[in-house]
Design a protein around this motif. Structure first.
Motif, PDB file in Angstrom:
ATOM      1  N   ASP A  77       0.827  -1.206   0.000  1.00 17.09           N
ATOM      2  CA  ASP A  77       0.000   0.000   0.000  1.00 17.09           C
ATOM      3  C   ASP A  77       0.861   1.257   0.000  1.00 17.09           C
ATOM      4  O   ASP A  77       0.565   2.225  -0.718  1.00 17.09           O
ATOM      5  N   GLU A  78       1.919   1.258   0.798  1.00 15.48           N
ATOM      6  CA  GLU A  78       2.801   2.425   0.835  1.00 15.48           C
ATOM      7  C   GLU A  78       3.517   2.620  -0.498  1.00 15.48           C
ATOM      8  O   GLU A  78       3.683   3.755  -0.965  1.00 15.48           O
ATOM      9  N   LEU A  79       3.940   1.529  -1.113  1.00 10.14           N
ATOM     10  CA  LEU A  79       4.605   1.647  -2.416  1.00 10.14           C
ATOM     11  C   LEU A  79       3.645   2.183  -3.473  1.00 10.14           C
ATOM     12  O   LEU A  79       4.040   2.981  -4.334  1.00 10.14           O
ATOM     13  N   LEU A  80       2.393   1.771  -3.422  1.00 13.27           N
ATOM     14  CA  LEU A  80       1.406   2.303  -4.361  1.00 13.27           C
ATOM     15  C   LEU A  80       1.168   3.795  -4.126  1.00 13.27           C
ATOM     16  O   LEU A  80       1.011   4.567  -5.079  1.00 13.27           O
ATOM     17  N   LYS A  81       1.150   4.214  -2.866  1.00 14.03           N
ATOM     18  CA  LYS A  81       1.023   5.643  -2.565  1.00 14.03           C
ATOM     19  C   LYS A  81       2.222   6.412  -3.115  1.00 14.03           C
ATOM     20  O   LYS A  81       2.070   7.495  -3.678  1.00 14.03           O
ATOM     21  N   ASP A  82       3.405   5.857  -2.922  1.00 14.56           N
ATOM     22  CA  ASP A  82       4.611   6.503  -3.446  1.00 14.56           C
ATOM     23  C   ASP A  82       4.559   6.597  -4.965  1.00 14.56           C
ATOM     24  O   ASP A  82       4.908   7.630  -5.544  1.00 14.56           O
ATOM     25  N   LEU A  83       4.114   5.546  -5.607  1.00 14.66           N
ATOM     26  CA  LEU A  83       4.015   5.547  -7.063  1.00 14.66           C
ATOM     27  C   LEU A  83       3.007   6.584  -7.543  1.00 14.66           C
ATOM     28  O   LEU A  83       3.271   7.321  -8.505  1.00 14.66           O
TER      29      LEU A  83
ATOM     30  N   ARG B 283       3.963   9.763  -9.861  1.00 12.50           N
ATOM     31  CA  ARG B 283       3.266   9.993 -11.125  1.00 12.50           C
ATOM     32  C   ARG B 283       2.563  11.343 -11.126  1.00 12.50           C
ATOM     33  O   ARG B 283       2.494  11.999 -12.144  1.00 12.50           O
ATOM     34  N   GLY B 284       2.083  11.734  -9.991  1.00 17.22           N
ATOM     35  CA  GLY B 284       1.426  13.041  -9.883  1.00 17.22           C
ATOM     36  C   GLY B 284       2.407  14.171 -10.127  1.00 17.22           C
ATOM     37  O   GLY B 284       2.083  15.165 -10.773  1.00 17.22           O
ATOM     38  N   ARG B 285       3.626  14.033  -9.665  1.00 14.21           N
ATOM     39  CA  ARG B 285       4.642  15.076  -9.866  1.00 14.21           C
ATOM     40  C   ARG B 285       5.088  15.111 -11.325  1.00 14.21           C
ATOM     41  O   ARG B 285       5.303  16.172 -11.880  1.00 14.21           O
TER      42      ARG B 285
END
Length: 91
Positions: free
Chosen positions: A65-71, A75-77
């Protein structure tokens, strides 16, 4: 791990002792009953382990879950349009 080895050694010792006690009698039946008892115990322990695994969250689910948040953040940046710098200084 050592505890499991010691438990197995204890079970072997009990089995040999029971075979020695019933050497002149129905040792085949007694050893068969011991084997059935060991099998029933193993089945009960495996069922308990299976229930425990099914009730627990998936392996490394919080990390995933944390890795998906980081991804998503990365991607947002990358996909956000860059703004032109503004010069507030007049002159």
């Amino acid at each position: 791990m050592l505890a499991a080895v010691l438990v197995l050694a204890a079970l072997m010792t009990v089995s040999v002792w029971v075979a020695a006690v019933f050497w002149d009698g129905p040792r085949g039946w007694v050893l068969g009953l011991l084997a059935l008892a060991y099998l029933a115990s193993a089945a009960a322990l495996l069922l308990a382990l299976q229930r425990s695994v099914q009730r627990s969250p998936p392996l490394l689910s919080l990390t995933r879950d944390e890795l998906l948040k980081d991804l998503d953040a990365l991607r947002g940046r990358v996909s956000a349009p860059e703004e032109a710098p503004t010069n507030d200084v007049i002159g």
